[in-house]
Motif scaffolding. Structure first.
Motif, mmCIF file in Angstrom:
data_model
loop_
_atom_site.group_PDB
_atom_site.id
_atom_site.type_symbol
_atom_site.label_atom_id
_atom_site.label_comp_id
_atom_site.label_asym_id
_atom_site.label_seq_id
_atom_site.Cartn_x
_atom_site.Cartn_y
_atom_site.Cartn_z
ATOM 1 N N ALA A 141 -12.146 9.920 5.518
ATOM 2 C CA ALA A 141 -10.791 10.393 5.258
ATOM 3 C C ALA A 141 -9.914 10.255 6.500
ATOM 4 O O ALA A 141 -8.749 9.853 6.416
ATOM 5 C CB ALA A 141 -10.832 11.838 4.785
ATOM 6 N N ILE A 142 -10.473 10.590 7.664
ATOM 7 C CA ILE A 142 -9.722 10.442 8.911
ATOM 8 C C ILE A 142 -9.369 8.974 9.140
ATOM 9 O O ILE A 142 -8.224 8.633 9.471
ATOM 10 C CB ILE A 142 -10.543 10.988 10.089
ATOM 11 N N PHE A 143 -10.343 8.108 8.926
ATOM 12 C CA PHE A 143 -10.105 6.673 9.112
ATOM 13 C C PHE A 143 -9.028 6.173 8.151
ATOM 14 O O PHE A 143 -8.141 5.397 8.532
ATOM 15 C CB PHE A 143 -11.401 5.900 8.886
ATOM 16 N N GLY A 144 -9.076 6.641 6.892
ATOM 17 C CA GLY A 144 -8.077 6.211 5.919
ATOM 18 C C GLY A 144 -6.681 6.656 6.282
ATOM 19 O O GLY A 144 -5.710 5.907 6.113
ATOM 20 N N ALA A 145 -6.562 7.896 6.775
ATOM 21 C CA ALA A 145 -5.243 8.389 7.168
ATOM 22 C C ALA A 145 -4.666 7.574 8.322
ATOM 23 O O ALA A 145 -3.485 7.199 8.313
ATOM 24 C CB ALA A 145 -5.348 9.860 7.560
ATOM 25 N N ILE A 146 -5.496 7.294 9.323
ATOM 26 C CA ILE A 146 -5.038 6.494 10.467
ATOM 27 C C ILE A 146 -4.695 5.074 10.024
ATOM 28 O O ILE A 146 -3.677 4.500 10.430
ATOM 29 C CB ILE A 146 -6.111 6.489 11.567
ATOM 30 N N LEU A 147 -5.547 4.509 9.171
ATOM 31 C CA LEU A 147 -5.322 3.146 8.695
ATOM 32 C C LEU A 147 -3.992 3.031 7.956
ATOM 33 O O LEU A 147 -3.212 2.095 8.182
ATOM 34 C CB LEU A 147 -6.476 2.733 7.768
ATOM 35 N N ALA A 148 -3.706 4.005 7.082
ATOM 36 C CA ALA A 148 -2.464 3.940 6.316
ATOM 37 C C ALA A 148 -1.243 4.109 7.213
ATOM 38 O O ALA A 148 -0.274 3.343 7.113
ATOM 39 C CB ALA A 148 -2.472 5.020 5.232
ATOM 40 N N GLY A 149 -1.274 5.121 8.089
ATOM 41 C CA GLY A 149 -0.093 5.433 8.886
ATOM 42 C C GLY A 149 0.197 4.451 9.994
ATOM 43 O O GLY A 149 1.363 4.172 10.300
ATOM 44 N N PHE A 150 -0.856 3.884 10.594
ATOM 45 C CA PHE A 150 -0.652 3.039 11.771
ATOM 46 C C PHE A 150 -0.832 1.548 11.501
ATOM 47 O O PHE A 150 -0.412 0.731 12.318
ATOM 48 C CB PHE A 150 -1.621 3.458 12.879
ATOM 49 N N VAL A 151 -1.457 1.193 10.377
ATOM 50 C CA VAL A 151 -1.768 -0.220 10.171
ATOM 51 C C VAL A 151 -1.161 -0.761 8.871
ATOM 52 O O VAL A 151 -0.226 -1.557 8.887
ATOM 53 C CB VAL A 151 -3.296 -0.453 10.188
ATOM 54 N N THR A 152 -1.684 -0.305 7.727
ATOM 55 C CA THR A 152 -1.338 -0.997 6.484
ATOM 56 C C THR A 152 0.121 -0.794 6.066
ATOM 57 O O THR A 152 0.808 -1.768 5.727
ATOM 58 C CB THR A 152 -2.262 -0.551 5.334
ATOM 59 N N LEU A 153 0.605 0.442 6.065
ATOM 60 C CA LEU A 153 1.991 0.654 5.639
ATOM 61 C C LEU A 153 3.002 -0.037 6.551
ATOM 62 O O LEU A 153 3.921 -0.704 6.067
ATOM 63 C CB LEU A 153 2.282 2.151 5.526
ATOM 64 N N PRO A 154 2.884 0.066 7.888
ATOM 65 C CA PRO A 154 3.842 -0.649 8.728
ATOM 66 C C PRO A 154 3.714 -2.168 8.651
ATOM 67 O O PRO A 154 4.717 -2.872 8.765
ATOM 68 C CB PRO A 154 3.519 -0.150 10.146
ATOM 69 N N LEU A 155 2.489 -2.688 8.465
ATOM 70 C CA LEU A 155 2.279 -4.131 8.570
ATOM 71 C C LEU A 155 2.385 -4.872 7.242
ATOM 72 O O LEU A 155 2.936 -5.973 7.191
ATOM 73 C CB LEU A 155 0.915 -4.413 9.209
ATOM 74 N N ILE A 156 1.836 -4.299 6.160
ATOM 75 C CA ILE A 156 1.829 -5.035 4.892
ATOM 76 C C ILE A 156 2.633 -4.345 3.798
ATOM 77 O O ILE A 156 2.830 -4.921 2.727
ATOM 78 C CB ILE A 156 0.391 -5.286 4.393
ATOM 79 N N GLY A 157 3.104 -3.132 4.037
ATOM 80 C CA GLY A 157 3.930 -2.445 3.051
ATOM 81 C C GLY A 157 3.121 -1.671 2.029
ATOM 82 O O GLY A 157 1.902 -1.817 1.912
ATOM 83 N N SER A 158 3.810 -0.853 1.246
ATOM 84 C CA SER A 158 3.126 0.057 0.331
ATOM 85 C C SER A 158 2.508 -0.664 -0.864
ATOM 86 O O SER A 158 1.395 -0.341 -1.289
ATOM 87 C CB SER A 158 4.101 1.140 -0.147
ATOM 88 N N THR A 159 3.203 -1.657 -1.435
ATOM 89 C CA THR A 159 2.662 -2.350 -2.603
ATOM 90 C C THR A 159 1.342 -3.031 -2.270
ATOM 91 O O THR A 159 0.347 -2.903 -3.005
ATOM 92 C CB THR A 159 3.660 -3.386 -3.129
ATOM 93 N N ALA A 160 1.300 -3.742 -1.164
ATOM 94 C CA ALA A 160 0.053 -4.402 -0.760
ATOM 95 C C ALA A 160 -1.005 -3.381 -0.360
ATOM 96 O O ALA A 160 -2.210 -3.626 -0.537
ATOM 97 C CB ALA A 160 0.325 -5.365 0.393
ATOM 98 N N THR A 161 -0.601 -2.232 0.170
ATOM 99 C CA THR A 161 -1.577 -1.203 0.523
ATOM 100 C C THR A 161 -2.278 -0.673 -0.718
ATOM 101 O O THR A 161 -3.503 -0.461 -0.726
ATOM 102 C CB THR A 161 -0.879 -0.046 1.270
ATOM 103 N N PHE A 162 -1.525 -0.456 -1.810
ATOM 104 C CA PHE A 162 -2.157 -0.017 -3.055
ATOM 105 C C PHE A 162 -3.151 -1.062 -3.553
ATOM 106 O O PHE A 162 -4.252 -0.724 -3.999
ATOM 107 C CB PHE A 162 -1.095 0.243 -4.117
ATOM 108 N N ALA A 163 -2.767 -2.330 -3.500
ATOM 109 C CA ALA A 163 -3.682 -3.383 -3.936
ATOM 110 C C ALA A 163 -4.909 -3.441 -3.045
ATOM 111 O O ALA A 163 -6.037 -3.660 -3.525
ATOM 112 C CB ALA A 163 -2.954 -4.729 -3.937
ATOM 113 N N ALA A 164 -4.732 -3.240 -1.748
ATOM 114 C CA ALA A 164 -5.877 -3.241 -0.829
ATOM 115 C C ALA A 164 -6.827 -2.096 -1.139
ATOM 116 O O ALA A 164 -8.061 -2.264 -1.066
ATOM 117 C CB ALA A 164 -5.379 -3.156 0.611
#
Length: 470
Positions: A142-165
């Motif tokens: 859960a900690i890894f997922g929170a960091i991944l979303a806030g610092f990596v996936t949302l800023p870099l690939i956006g929310s739509t691609a994050t859901f698909a990932a």
């Protein structure tokens, strides 16, 4: 791994809500409560599944993983459909969150009890430590997922691609659930194709997106508008111009009143702090109209500045000609200092002094709660010698306006308040000018603006502050 997927999904859910319903304490509370409710039901149902015969249990877990992938990938599309169908306001937001994000939250947690049971059975006599390791690994995920979303996936690939990932990772868990009754390979392949299509061909929720902002640039005839999380933040005439007083034209009516007030109150060489860069329209007008003036604009998101430089000609030209990045250890000769930081953090740390300040920071359709407290304005009073101007969005005599009005009356001898036309949602710009010295009357008010009648109320504090609009 599933814990990481679950937390990434939860944070992405809060992000993708913003263009439709804004972002505030209410939206985040609804998302967190809904997703945690889904996790709870998923764990309960997963416990029942874990008691089934092994082959059937494993098949059900595989089905849950496939359902997780599809539901997560389709989340932003389904949210947009519900909005088009008329989901509005607090009730619409809560229903949308429940329908869109609850089912996937249930499915992603359903495999956990069976996986815990298998881990315990694999180490007979050491059930306690096995269960502890399972719980710890879930927390770490859960900690890894929170960091991944806030610092990596949302800023870099956006929310739509994050859901698909998230959906893709759920499908990647299938090979680890190999034994038991055979699954349906056709359904798995179809789910994988759908997830890939959603990630590659799905419409992005935002034209420009960072971990802080969901931005769209909208052109309407000769105007270009900067829209953040569904709220117009700034507007400018799109004409190739030189930035001088005669050509910098303010478009939004609230900026016209603020500028009229500033032009009347400030000296030609005034130093002005802007908390909230937005479209940089007011700093541009100030520097073009008063060639000896100085400005510092505090904008939390560098993406906003980047989009302004690309799409808003007058502000972009002023930034190109006069801007510099403010630093504590380097003096600069430019007239427009730009700080990419939270406004409250800058106020707490700066040792600069200013002749005036403009509080015009927004998160979606609301002012961040920590920027409308007695402590914030007390700090402004320490570093700003002259007037403070404030822009709010609220209902007439609404709770935000009343709380800020109470703060300003405590700290300043002279407070003026006006409001504009009320929109279809019942809200309007409510503007304040507060000064330690008397404020001269303006010759006329901006179109549609008139005095605001604001009731007495309790001042907001850091401890008991503003909740926020959606």
């Amino acid at each position: 791994m599933l814990s990481a997927v679950g937390l990434t999904y939860e944070i992405a859910a809060g992000r993708v809500l913003a263009p439709f319903f804004g972002t505030s304490l209410l939206t985040w509370t609804t998302v967190i409560a809904t997703v945690l409710g889904g996790f709870s039901l998923g764990s309960a149902l997963g416990g029942i599944v874990a008691e089934q015969p092994r082959a059937i249990a494993l098949r059900n877990v595989r089905n849950a993983l496939v359902a997780t992938a599809v539901l997560m990938a389709v989340s932003p599309t389904l949210l947009g459909v519900l909005y088009v169908w008329g989901a509005r306001g607090t009730g619409g937001m809560m229903i949308s969150v429940l329908l869109v994000f609850f089912p996937a939250s249930v499915c992603v947690t359903l495999p956990s009890p069976l996986l815990a049971k298998l881990a315990i059975e694999a180490r007979p006599g050491r059930e306690g430590s096995s269960l502890g390791f399972v719980l710890a690994s879930g927390s770490i995920g859960a900690i890894f997922g929170a960091i991944l979303a806030g610092f990596v996936t949302l800023p870099l690939i956006g929310s739509t691609a994050t859901f698909a990932a998230c959906g893709a990772v759920a499908l990647l868990c299938l090979p680890f659930v190999r034994s038991g009754a055979p699954g349906n390979p056709g359904a798995t392949i179809a789910a994988a194709g759908f997830v890939a299509f959603a990630g590659l061909a799905g419409s992005p929720a935002c034209q420009y997106e960072s971990g802080l902002s969901c931005l769209h640039v909208v052109e309407r005839g000769p105007e270009v508008r900067l829209v953040s999380d569904g709220t117009v933040q700034a507007a400018e005439r799109v004409t190739p111009v030189e930035v001088d007083e005669g050509t910098v034209e303010l478009v939004l009516s609230y900026t016209e009143w603020l500028w009229a007030r500033m032009d009347r109150d400030l000296e030609p060489d005034a130093s002005v702090l802007f908390v909230g860069g937005g479209g940089y329209t007011l700093p541009t007008k100030l520097l073009a109209s008063k060639p000896e003036a100085q400005a510092v604009a505090v904008e939390i998101d560098p993406l906003v500045t980047k989009v302004v430089r690309a799409h808003m000609p007058s502000a972009a030209e002023m930034i190109a000609q006069t801007s510099y990045h403010v630093s504590e250890d380097k003096a600069a000769d430019g007239r427009l200092g730009i700080v990419h930081a939270d406004g409250r953090v800058f106020l707490n740390q700066t040792d600069q002094r200013f002749d005036a300040a403009v509080m015009d920071a927004f998160s979606s359709g609301s002012v961040p709660a920590h920027l409308v407290t007695r402590e914030t304005f007390a700090r402004l009073r320490e570093i700003v010698d002259g007037p403070v101007y404030v822009n709010l969005l609220d209902t007439p005599d609404g709770p935000l306006a009343r709380g800020v009005h109470a703060i300003l009356r405590e700290l300043y001898q002279n407070v003026e308040a006006v409001q504009g036309r009320v929109n279809a949602r019942g809200r309007t710009n409510i503007l304040f000018a507060a000064s330690p010295r008397p404020l001269e009357s303006l010759d006329s008010l901006s179109n549609g603006y008139g005095p605001a009648l604001i009731s007495d109320a309790r001042a907001f504090t850091d401890d008991r502050g503003w909740i926020g609009h959606r």
